[in-house]
Design an enzyme around this catalytic site. Sequence first.
Site, PDB file in Angstrom:
ATOM      1  N   GLY A  44       0.956  -1.092  -0.116  1.00 46.65           N
ATOM      2  CA  GLY A  44       0.061   0.073   0.022  1.00 46.65           C
ATOM      3  C   GLY A  44       0.982   1.177   0.042  1.00 46.65           C
ATOM      4  N   GLN A 100       2.830   9.833   1.161  1.00 48.80           N
ATOM      5  CA  GLN A 100       3.907   9.404   1.090  1.00 48.80           C
ATOM      6  C   GLN A 100       4.875   9.573  -0.153  1.00 48.80           C
ATOM      7  OE1 GLN A 100       2.207   5.322   2.314  1.00 48.80           O
ATOM      8  NE2 GLN A 100       4.235   5.245   3.265  1.00 48.80           N
ATOM      9  N   CYS A 121       6.173  -0.256   7.285  1.00 50.54           N
ATOM     10  CA  CYS A 121       5.732   0.958   6.399  1.00 50.54           C
ATOM     11  C   CYS A 121       6.992   1.407   5.523  1.00 50.54           C
ATOM     12  CB  CYS A 121       5.257   2.169   7.366  1.00 50.54           C
ATOM     13  SG  CYS A 121       4.709   3.622   6.336  1.00 50.54           S
ATOM     14  N   LEU A 122       6.559   1.904   4.234  1.00 50.27           N
ATOM     15  CA  LEU A 122       7.786   2.249   3.510  1.00 50.27           C
ATOM     16  C   LEU A 122       8.127   3.629   3.758  1.00 50.27           C
ATOM     17  CD1 LEU A 122       5.996   1.302   0.088  1.00 50.27           C
ATOM     18  CD2 LEU A 122       7.799   0.250   1.244  1.00 50.27           C
ATOM     19  N   HIS A 176      -4.279   0.899   7.674  1.00 52.04           N
ATOM     20  CA  HIS A 176      -2.742   1.641   7.500  1.00 52.04           C
ATOM     21  C   HIS A 176      -2.915   2.742   6.845  1.00 52.04           C
ATOM     22  CE1 HIS A 176       1.710   1.269   7.798  1.00 52.04           C
ATOM     23  NE2 HIS A 176       1.616   1.993   6.765  1.00 52.04           N
ATOM     24  N   GLU A 177      -3.265   2.707   5.291  1.00 52.48           N
ATOM     25  CA  GLU A 177      -3.051   3.644   4.409  1.00 52.48           C
ATOM     26  C   GLU A 177      -3.848   4.766   4.625  1.00 52.48           C
ATOM     27  OE1 GLU A 177      -0.427   3.758   2.780  1.00 52.48           O
ATOM     28  OE2 GLU A 177       0.004   1.610   3.058  1.00 52.48           O
ATOM     29  N   HIS A 215      -2.725   7.214   7.199  1.00 48.03           N
ATOM     30  CA  HIS A 215      -1.809   8.215   6.454  1.00 48.03           C
ATOM     31  C   HIS A 215      -2.450   9.502   6.125  1.00 48.03           C
ATOM     32  CE1 HIS A 215       2.300   6.488   6.514  1.00 48.03           C
ATOM     33  NE2 HIS A 215       1.713   5.371   6.087  1.00 48.03           N
TER      34      HIS A 215
END
Length: 151
Positions: A46, A51, A88-89, A130-131, A134
């Site tokens: 994701g 991000q 997480c990226l 999660h996304e 953000h």
Amino acid sequence: MALRNIVKVGDPILDKKSRTVEKFDEKLSMLIDDMLETMYKENGVGLAAVQVGMLKRVVVIDVGDGPMELVNPEITLAEGEQREQEGCLSLPGKYGTTVRPMKVQVKAQNREGKWQVFTGEGLKARAFCHELDHLDGVLFTSKVIDGVVEG
């Protein structure tokens, strides 16, 4: 399509609330395409627009059953509970166990502005949560129950 740089923890943009998308145009389609390419290159499941430095309510997700594009997403149903490890990226190499719903339903628009509904369980539900966090400036680390660890 083009790869975008992923914003890392410490950048204040990750703490900001993303804005509602009102223009469904070629720029939005390019952003979504770029986000998908970037997510796949980084082996993520994701990615939120914030991000890649864009404060827009846009998320892409693919947990292995094909890409989903979510514009202006909202969770409309959450059921059950799961405790799993997340990463997480934007926080490479950091992981922690979070508590998330086991099943989630999300209402979102596609790149043309058409509303659709997605349902996810397990990993997909966790990715939705999660996304979407953000988009409100929330990192998974604020939900970790056992401390963040290096992976």
